[in-house]
Write an enzyme that holds these catalytic residues in place. Structure first.
Site, PDB file in Angstrom:
ATOM      1  N   HIS A 132       1.115  -0.967   0.151  1.00 64.30           N
ATOM      2  CA  HIS A 132      -0.004   0.006  -0.104  1.00 64.30           C
ATOM      3  C   HIS A 132       1.029   1.147  -0.174  1.00 64.30           C
ATOM      4  CE1 HIS A 132      -3.332  -2.506   0.190  1.00 64.30           C
ATOM      5  NE2 HIS A 132      -3.197  -2.551   2.053  1.00 64.30           N
ATOM      6  N   HIS A 206     -10.017   1.357   0.491  1.00 59.92           N
ATOM      7  CA  HIS A 206     -10.302   0.482   1.600  1.00 59.92           C
ATOM      8  C   HIS A 206     -10.796   0.202   2.507  1.00 59.92           C
ATOM      9  CE1 HIS A 206      -7.893  -2.710   3.651  1.00 59.92           C
ATOM     10  NE2 HIS A 206      -6.651  -3.105   3.309  1.00 59.92           N
ATOM     11  N   GLU A 346     -11.453  -4.296  -3.237  1.00 62.80           N
ATOM     12  CA  GLU A 346     -10.523  -3.235  -2.659  1.00 62.80           C
ATOM     13  C   GLU A 346     -10.520  -3.457  -4.867  1.00 62.80           C
ATOM     14  OE1 GLU A 346      -7.022  -3.541  -0.887  1.00 62.80           O
ATOM     15  OE2 GLU A 346      -7.922  -5.168   0.152  1.00 62.80           O
TER      16      GLU A 346
END
Length: 382
Positions: A132, A206, A346
């Site tokens: 991420h 997210h 996601e």
């Protein structure tokens, strides 16, 4: 860092909505101070509401969807996203709740990739991998409100400039996230970015959902999930895709017809479930890469009647069942979050796509902007 301003409690938004105080009115946008960071930077919150009781609260910190409040089949309102009551939680104990992820959502093996023969090293914040954005990604930045509008479809545009070399990524990137909410219950999120050098970009939201209401007993095991995908991308023990596309038929990854999440979530006979500690995998959507958002996942809570559909232009959807939530995080309303208390869906490019030539490329070049359009569509079923 601690928040010094007004707490951003989702319960307060509901109360204001019901009381008709002038805040969070139906079909409108409200904007307020949510607190400040240790360096004095002010963080704002923008709340979008429609005529049917649905409201979304977005923080500039991380361009974060802090809450999504929606009615059940009887009209009872609840916040269906896990997260924190105030800014301090997102700053002090980050866990990606509702944030905008970037520059690259999901994992990159070894934190390394190459473009045109030049190698780039990213922070390794997930074992040897980069996850991420490497630990100081877009979710840890305070975005700027470029515009915020009321009307039939209220919305907010937030912008961020990521300098060349930020967390090891090449190119200065100017990113933009747009949230809009309509009366049909569509919370549309559009991610856009321009770069000054060839780079890789993979942005998504997210949010982690429990359609019974965050913190509700039983978590999401009684939810029914549908994913229109005949294949998923299996992973190694460190959750990096092997490069294969494995058929879902005959496995606990087959959600082509609606199925209870509980039926596979704790199936220790499946190696992939053991690797992920539950579901933490990417499905290769049958639709592939599209111009307009199409269905990626449908989640239903039979008890409350709430339904959430996720639509996207991207070719994959990562499903994560909160496997690393261990009861140590105190979330909204004092709830301790544990594995299975929520589910993230996601939409994105595939994990480790910069190193997998058979996956859709995440490369973005100057003059060829990045764009990902997704929708959270909330409704009820009788």
């Amino acid at each position: 860092m601690r928040e010094l301003g007004m707490p951003a409690r989702s319960a307060m938004v509901v109360a204001l909505f019901l009381a008709g105080t002038g805040h969070a009115l139906a079909g409108e946008m409200t904007r307020e101070r949510a607190g400040q960071l240790a360096d004095g930077t002010v963080v704002e919150a923008v709340t979008l509401t429609n005529d049917n009781g649905v409201s979304a609260r977005i923080l500039t910190y991380g361009a974060t969807l802090q809450s999504l409040i929606a009615p059940d089949r009887e009209g009872k309102l609840a916040d269906v996203t896990l997260g924190y009551d105030d800014l301090a939680g997102y700053v002090d104990t980050p866990n990606y709740f509702g944030v905008t992820v970037g520059r690259y959502a999901n994992r990159i093996a070894g934190g390394r990739f190459a473009i045109d023969g030049q190698s780039f090293q990213l922070p390794q914040n997930d074992g040897d991998n980069s996850l991420h954005g490497g630990g100081a990604g877009f979710d840890k930045k305070n975005w700027q409100v470029a515009s915020a509008t009321s009307g039939a479809t209220p919305g907010v545009v937030m912008t961020l400039t990521s300098p060349d070399g930020d967390s090891g990524y090449p190119g200065e990137v100017k990113a933009k996230v747009t949230y809009t909410l309509d009366n049909a219950g569509n919370l549309a999120i559009t991610f856009e970015a321009d770069t000054t050098k060839p780079t890789v970009i993979n942005m998504t939201n997210h949010a982690i959902f429990n359609l019974a209401g965050e913190g509700a007993a039983g978590g999401i095991e009684g939810h029914r999930l549908t994913i229109p995908a005949a294949h998923f991308t299996p992973v190694s023990e460190i959750l990096i895709p092997t490069g294969e596309r494995m058929p879902v038929a005959g496995t606990v990854f087959d959600f082509r017809q609606a199925r209870y999440i509980a039926h596979g979530l704790r199936d220790g006979t499946d190696e992939q479930i053991r690797f992920g500690r539950g579901y933490d995998h990417n499905w290769a959507l049958d639709k592939g890469l599209t111009v307009q958002p199409q269905l990626a996942a449908r989640l239903e809570d039979p008890v409350s009647g709430r339904v959430l559909e996720v639509l996207t232009t991207e070719p994959g959807v990562q499903v994560y069942t909160g496997n690393f939530l261990d009861g140590t995080l105190i979330g909204k309303n004092g709830h301790l979050y544990r594995m299975g208390d929520g589910i993230a869906m996601e939409p994105q490019k595939f994990p480790d796509a910069p190193n997998q030539p058979d996956f859709v490329s995440p490369r973005v070049d100057p003059g060829k902007p990045y764009r990902h359009a997704m929708i959270y569509r909330i409704s009820t079923a009788r």
